[in-house]
Design a protein around this motif. Sequence first.
Motif, PDB file in Angstrom:
ATOM      1  N   ASP A 145     -34.109  81.061   0.051  1.00 10.31           N
ATOM      2  CA  ASP A 145     -34.283  79.689   0.529  1.00 10.31           C
ATOM      3  C   ASP A 145     -34.829  79.624   1.951  1.00 10.31           C
ATOM      4  OD1 ASP A 145     -33.342  78.531  -1.832  1.00 10.31           O
ATOM      5  OD2 ASP A 145     -31.260  78.728  -1.187  1.00 10.31           O
ATOM      6  N   ASN A 146     -35.194  80.746   2.514  1.00 10.45           N
ATOM      7  CA  ASN A 146     -35.689  80.811   3.882  1.00 10.45           C
ATOM      8  C   ASN A 146     -37.208  80.572   3.898  1.00 10.45           C
ATOM      9  OD1 ASN A 146     -36.722  81.734   6.354  1.00 10.45           O
ATOM     10  ND2 ASN A 146     -35.008  83.141   6.640  1.00 10.45           N
TER      11      ASN A 146
ATOM     12  N   LYS B 186     -43.946  84.382   5.347  1.00 11.60           N
ATOM     13  CA  LYS B 186     -44.338  85.756   5.697  1.00 11.60           C
ATOM     14  C   LYS B 186     -44.757  86.546   4.462  1.00 11.60           C
ATOM     15  CE  LYS B 186     -41.518  86.312   9.844  1.00 11.60           C
ATOM     16  NZ  LYS B 186     -40.391  87.062  10.442  1.00 11.60           N
ATOM     17  N   VAL B 187     -44.010  86.395   3.393  1.00 10.30           N
ATOM     18  CA  VAL B 187     -44.340  87.096   2.151  1.00 10.30           C
ATOM     19  C   VAL B 187     -45.680  86.600   1.610  1.00 10.30           C
ATOM     20  CG1 VAL B 187     -43.651  87.451  -0.263  1.00 10.30           C
ATOM     21  CG2 VAL B 187     -41.947  87.605   1.561  1.00 10.30           C
ATOM     22  N   THR B 188     -45.876  85.298   1.630  1.00 12.91           N
ATOM     23  CA  THR B 188     -47.139  84.721   1.168  1.00 12.91           C
ATOM     24  C   THR B 188     -48.305  85.235   2.002  1.00 12.91           C
ATOM     25  OG1 THR B 188     -45.982  82.732   0.441  1.00 12.91           O
ATOM     26  CG2 THR B 188     -48.367  82.552   0.732  1.00 12.91           C
ATOM     27  N   ASP B 189     -48.158  85.227   3.320  1.00  9.67           N
ATOM     28  CA  ASP B 189     -49.212  85.733   4.202  1.00  9.67           C
ATOM     29  C   ASP B 189     -49.505  87.207   3.932  1.00  9.67           C
ATOM     30  OD1 ASP B 189     -49.389  83.237   5.354  1.00  9.67           O
ATOM     31  OD2 ASP B 189     -48.240  83.781   7.152  1.00  9.67           O
TER      32      ASP B 189
END
Length: 72
Positions: free
Chosen positions: A18-19, A25-28
């Motif tokens: 939920d962060n 960050k993961v998407t980037d």
Amino acid sequence: MDIKTSKIELIKIILNIDNDKFIKKVTDFINNEKSDFWNELTKAEQAEIKNGIEQLDKGKRTSYKETLKRIS
């Protein structure tokens, strides 16, 4: 564990996060991994770069000034 199982496990983990900052960050990270400029080059461009690296490895170098003189 095979790649398909690993992907499913990763998706499960991500779905439980939920962060917002972490998800960003993961998407980037994923988007940056997709865009390897080398794969976007044509075969001819890749060959030119490889040729240039081979020439450098053999000590065949041209200074920046010499290059400017040649193309001016």
